[in-house]
Design a protein around this motif. Structure first.
Motif, short mmCIF file in Angstrom:
data_model
loop_
_atom_site.label_atom_id
_atom_site.label_comp_id
_atom_site.label_asym_id
_atom_site.label_seq_id
_atom_site.Cartn_x
_atom_site.Cartn_y
_atom_site.Cartn_z
N PRO A 159 -6.86 2.99 -0.36
CA PRO A 159 -6.20 3.99 0.48
C PRO A 159 -5.76 3.40 1.81
N GLY A 160 -4.87 4.14 2.49
CA GLY A 160 -4.39 3.69 3.79
C GLY A 160 -3.34 2.62 3.62
N GLY A 161 -3.08 1.88 4.67
CA GLY A 161 -2.17 0.76 4.59
C GLY A 161 -0.73 1.16 4.37
N TYR A 162 -0.02 0.37 3.56
CA TYR A 162 1.42 0.50 3.41
C TYR A 162 1.75 0.56 1.92
N ALA A 163 1.71 1.78 1.38
CA ALA A 163 1.86 1.98 -0.06
C ALA A 163 3.30 2.34 -0.38
N ALA A 164 3.79 1.78 -1.49
CA ALA A 164 5.17 2.05 -1.90
C ALA A 164 5.28 2.03 -3.41
N TYR A 165 6.01 3.01 -3.92
CA TYR A 165 6.35 3.07 -5.35
C TYR A 165 7.85 2.97 -5.46
N LEU A 166 8.33 1.91 -6.09
CA LEU A 166 9.76 1.68 -6.25
C LEU A 166 10.07 1.57 -7.74
N ASP A 167 10.68 2.61 -8.29
CA ASP A 167 11.15 2.57 -9.67
C ASP A 167 12.63 2.21 -9.63
N MET A 168 12.93 0.96 -10.01
CA MET A 168 14.28 0.42 -9.88
C MET A 168 15.01 0.36 -11.22
N GLY A 169 14.51 1.12 -12.19
CA GLY A 169 15.16 1.14 -13.49
C GLY A 169 14.57 0.12 -14.43
N ASP A 170 14.98 -1.13 -14.31
CA ASP A 170 14.50 -2.18 -15.19
C ASP A 170 13.08 -2.62 -14.84
N GLU A 171 12.66 -2.37 -13.63
CA GLU A 171 11.32 -2.77 -13.18
C GLU A 171 10.84 -1.80 -12.12
N ALA A 172 9.54 -1.86 -11.87
CA ALA A 172 8.94 -1.01 -10.83
C ALA A 172 7.94 -1.82 -10.04
N THR A 173 7.81 -1.48 -8.77
CA THR A 173 6.81 -2.09 -7.89
C THR A 173 5.86 -1.01 -7.42
N LEU A 174 4.56 -1.26 -7.60
CA LEU A 174 3.52 -0.34 -7.17
C LEU A 174 2.66 -1.09 -6.17
N SER A 175 2.94 -0.90 -4.90
CA SER A 175 2.27 -1.66 -3.85
C SER A 175 1.35 -0.77 -3.04
N VAL A 176 0.12 -1.21 -2.86
CA VAL A 176 -0.82 -0.50 -1.98
C VAL A 176 -1.36 -1.51 -0.97
N SER A 177 -0.45 -2.29 -0.45
CA SER A 177 -0.84 -3.39 0.45
C SER A 177 -1.45 -2.88 1.75
N PRO A 178 -2.54 -3.49 2.18
CA PRO A 178 -3.09 -3.16 3.50
C PRO A 178 -2.47 -3.98 4.62
N GLU A 179 -1.57 -4.91 4.28
CA GLU A 179 -1.08 -5.86 5.29
C GLU A 179 0.34 -5.53 5.75
N LEU A 180 0.49 -5.41 7.06
CA LEU A 180 1.80 -5.26 7.68
C LEU A 180 2.48 -6.63 7.78
N PHE A 181 3.74 -6.71 7.34
CA PHE A 181 4.53 -7.91 7.56
C PHE A 181 5.12 -7.84 8.97
N PHE A 182 6.01 -6.87 9.19
CA PHE A 182 6.52 -6.67 10.55
C PHE A 182 6.99 -5.24 10.71
N ASP A 183 6.95 -4.78 11.95
CA ASP A 183 7.52 -3.50 12.35
C ASP A 183 8.45 -3.79 13.51
N TRP A 184 9.75 -3.60 13.29
CA TRP A 184 10.77 -3.95 14.29
C TRP A 184 11.52 -2.70 14.68
N ARG A 185 11.55 -2.43 15.97
CA ARG A 185 12.24 -1.25 16.49
C ARG A 185 13.22 -1.74 17.56
N ALA A 186 14.49 -1.73 17.21
CA ALA A 186 15.51 -2.34 18.06
C ALA A 186 16.58 -1.34 18.46
N GLY A 187 17.18 -1.58 19.60
CA GLY A 187 18.28 -0.76 20.05
C GLY A 187 19.59 -1.18 19.41
#
Length: 586
Positions: A159-187
Motif C-alpha cells: 500500500p501507499g507509494g505510487y501505484a499505477a494500472y495501465l492497460d495498453m491493449g497488447d500489454e498491461a503494467t501493474l505497478s505498486v512502486s514505493p519509489e519516486l523517480f521525480f516530481d517536477w513542477r515547472a512554470g
C-alpha cells in the motif's frame, strides 16, 4: 479498451490527499518504437499537458540510449515509450474488481548463478570499473483471473507509494512502486522545482516490535547501506546539475527509513531548481534511468548489467507516471521508478527483483534481501482470508477478545478493512444459532473486509496426543503467513503428519523448535515448562499467550539437541486447550 488507474502519494506532503483518478478511451496515444522517436514523444506529452490535457504512460528501461548512446541495454521487447492523452481524469472508483486472481510463478534464478553474478560484480568493482551495480532478475508466471483483481491485491500487499494500472491493449503494467523517480513542477518557461527520492538500502521487517525497531536502527547505522545510498545520492546530484540553476542542487533529507509491509527501505531527497527552457525530455535526458536501478557510474554500471542480464528489463526500472497541467501554462510531472511492478501480456506475467551490489555485498545477504522484496508479489498471487479458530462452549466464545485483537492486527498488516461492529454482529448471529454444545468456530475475513463464521461440532481429543518431529527444517518459520493466521496454509500442508500422528513438531533453519502445524507446543525441560519465543518463528497463539500470563509456562529457546532431554511435551491452542503429548522421533 484502454483503461488506467493512478493512485500516487503527494511526494511533497505526506498529509496531503493522494492523486487518485481513473481514465478510459484516450483521445490520442503517443508511442515511440524507435530511439529517435522517444524525445519527440516526450515533447508531445509535455505540449499536451501545457495545453490542459492529462497524460498517463511509461518508458521502458531500454529507452535509455535515446538520451545517451553510451547507455547500454538489450533490444526492447515492446514500445520504448507509450502515453495516453485525456481531456480530463475520471473520479477514482473505490470498488474492488470482482473475482480473484492467482499467479503460478516459475522457479526464480538459481542460487549458483546468483552467487556467480555477485562474484563477477565484486570483481569488476575491485578492478575499478564501477563502484555499484544494480543487479536484477525476472520472475515469470501465468495469471489465472482478472488483471484488475491482481492490481487490487498488489495494492493491498504494497500500500501507499505510487501505484499505477495501465492497460495498453497488447500489454498491461501493474505497478505498486514505493519509489519516486521525480516530481517536477515547472512554470510556462520551464523553470521550476524538481524533487527526486532515490531508494537505496534495505532491511527485512522484524517478527516482533522490538525486532522491527532493531532492524530499522541497524539499517540506519549500517556503513554498507549508508555507503550504497550515498553513492546514488551523489549520482543524482550530478544528474540534476545538468538541468539545474547554479547552486540550486541540495540534499535536504538523507538516510530516511521508510516502513514497507515486508522491508525497511532507506531513501534520501535530492532537489533542485530547473533552468528556464527546460523541457520534460531534458529532465529524462538528465536522469533516466534512475541511478538507484543502475548503479554508479551509470554508464559502466549499465555495461555490467547488459553483460549479466540476458533479457530486456522492460518497464521494470523504467518510469511510469502522470503529466498534467500545472496552471498558467505550467506543467506537473510525477513518475515512479517501477520496482514492485508486474508486466502482463495475455496470461504471461513478469516481475523483476534486484538489489544494489557494492564491494561490501555478500551473496547470502543479497539472496535474503531478494527473498524479502518478492514477498509483496507472493502475498498478492493467491487469494486468502484471515482466519481465527475459536471454541464455542454453551453459547460462549472462549478467548473472544483475544482472537479479535489478533485478527485486527492481521487486518492492519495485510491492509484489509476492519469493521469491528460488523464482525461482532456476525459472531452474535452464529452464537445465537449454536447456543448449546461444544463447537469449533471458524471466523474468516475476506479481502473486502467481509466477515463470515462457520461452526462444526468439536469432538473431545484423547490424550496423550502423538507428535512427530519434522524430517527437515520449516523454511517459512519467519514468514508473514506463519506470524499471521490465514487460509493460506500450503507451507504447513507440506508437513502434514503421517497416519496415527496428531501433528508435526516443526523447527526452523537454525535448528530451533518453533510450533506444530496447527498449534503451539510446550516442553518440560530442566524442571521448567517452556514454550518457544516468537523470535524463533511461530504463530502468536491465543492459548499460548494465556498460559504465559498465568505463569504456567515461560518462554525459552529449545534446540534440536535439547529434544532428547525433554521430560514431557504438550500441545497447546485456544481451541483444545492443553493436551499432554508424546514425541515420536523420525
Amino acid at each position: 479498451m484502454y483503461s488506467f488507474k493512478i493512485d500516487f502519494a503527494d511526494p511533497r506532503d505526506d498529509a496531503a490527499a493522494r492523486l487518485r483518478f481513473g481514465a478510459r478511451n484516450p483521445r490520442a496515444t503517443l508511442v515511440a518504437r524507435t530511439l529517435a522517436e522517444v524525445r519527440p514523444v516526450l515533447d508531445a506529452v509535455e505540449d499536451a499537458a501545457r495545453a490542459g490535457a492529462w497524460v498517463v504512460g511509461q518508458l521502458r528501461y531500454e529507452a535509455a540510449p535515446a538520451f545517451d548512446a553510451a547507455l547500454r541495454t538489450h533490444a526492447a521487447d515492446g514500445p520504448l515509450a507509450w502515453f495516453a492523452v485525456f481531456d480530463a481524469p475520471e473520479p477514482w472508483d473505490d470498488a474492488l474488481a470482482p473475482g480473484d486472481a492467482t499467479v503460478q510463478w516459475d522457479e526464480a534464478l538459481a542460487r549458483p548463478a546468483f552467487d556467480a553474478a555477485i562474484a563477477r560484480i565484486r570483481s569488476a568493482i575491485a578492478a575499478g570499473e564501477c563502484y555499484q551495480v544494480n543487479y536484477t532478475a525476472p520472475l515469470s508466471g501465468r495469471l489465472q483471473g482478472d488483471a484488475l483483481a491482481l492490481f487490487d491485491a498488489l495494492r493491498r500487499a504494497q500500500p501507499g507509494g505510487y501505484a499505477a494500472y495501465l492497460d495498453m491493449g497488447d500489454e498491461a503494467t501493474l505497478s505498486v512502486s514505493p519509489e519516486l523517480f521525480f516530481d517536477w513542477r515547472a512554470g510556462a518557461d520551464g523553470a521550476g522545482d524538481i524533487l527526486t527520492r532515490p531508494m537505496k538500502g534495505t532491511a527485512a521487517r522484524g517478527a516482533t516490535l522490538d525486532e522491527d525497531a532493531a532492524s530499522a536502527a541497524q539499517l540506519r547505522a549500517s556503513p554498507k547501506e549508508r555507503a550504497e545510498n550515498v553513492m546514488i545520492v551523489d549520482l543524482l546530484r550530478n544528474d540534476l546539475s545538468r538541468i539545474a540553476q547554479p547552486h540550486s542542487v541540495r540534499v535536504p533529507r538523507l538516510f530516511h527509513t521508510q516502513a514497507l509491509p515486508t522491508v525497511w527501505q532507506m531513501t534520501s531527497d535530492v532537489v533542485a531548481r530547473t533552468r528556464a527552457g527546460t523541457r520534460l525530455a531534458d529532465v529524462f535526458g538528465a536522469l533516466f534511468p534512475c541511478g538507484s536501478v543502475t548503479g554508479a557510474p551509470k554508464r559502466s554500471a549499465m555495461q555490467q548489467i547488459h553483460a549479466l542480464e540476458s533479457a530486456p528489463r522492460g518497464v521494470y526500472c523504467g518510469a511510469v507516471g502522470v503529466v498534467r497541467p500545472g496552471g498558467a501554462g505550467g506543467v506537473a510531472a510525477t513518475f515512479n521508478v517501477p520496482i514492485r511492478t508486474v508486466a502482463l501480456r495475455g496470461a504471461q506475467v513478469t516481475c523483476g527483483i534486484g538489489s544494489g551490489i557494492t564491494a561490501g555485498s555478500q551473496a547470502a545477504d543479497e539472496w535474503r534481501e531478494w527473498a524479502a522484496k518478492r514477498v509483496f508479489v507472493e502475498r498478492a498471487s493467491e487469494p486468502f482470508d484471515l482466519l481465527e479458530t475459536l471454541a464455542l462452549d454453551g453459547g460462549v466464545l472462549r478467548h473472544r477478545a483475544e482472537h479479535l485483537a489478533r485478527m485486527t492486527a492481521a487486518a492492519a498488516h495485510f491492509g484489509r478493512p476492519w469493521d469491528a461492529a460488523r464482525v461482532q454482529s456476525c459472531l452474535h448471529a452464529l452464537c445465537a444459532a449454536h447456543g448449546a454444545g461444544l463447537w469449533r468456530v471458524r471466523l474468516l475475513l475476506d479481502a473486502q473486509g467481509a466477515p463470515r463464521a462457520e461452526a462444526f461440532v468439536l469432538q473431545p481429543t484423547a490424550q496423550p496426543v502423538v507428535l512427530a518431529l519434522a524430517t527437515r527444517p520449516f523454511a517459512d518459520a519467519h514468514g508473514e503467513f506463519t506470524r499471521h493466521k490465514t487460509t493460506r496454509r500450503a507451507h504447513y500442508a507440506a508437513f502434514a503428519p503421517p497416519p496415527g500422528v496428531f501433528d508435526t513438531l516443526l523447527y526452523n533453519t537454525a535448528g530451533e523448535i518453533t510450533e506444530s502445524t496447527f498449534g503451539n507446543v510446550a516442553a518440560l525441560l530442566d524442571g521448567h515448562w517452556i514454550t518457544p519465543p516468537l523470535a524463533c518463528g511461530l504463530l502468536p497463539g491465543v492459548g499460548r499467550a494465556a498460559l504465559l500470563r498465568e505463569g504456567r509456562v515461560q518462554e525459552g529457546v529449545l534446540r534440536l539437541q535439547d529434544v532428547a532431554r525433554v521430560e514431557r511435551w504438550a500441545f497447546v491452542n485456544s481451541l483444545r486447550g492443553w493436551l499432554d503429548a508424546t514425541l515420536a522421533m523420525p
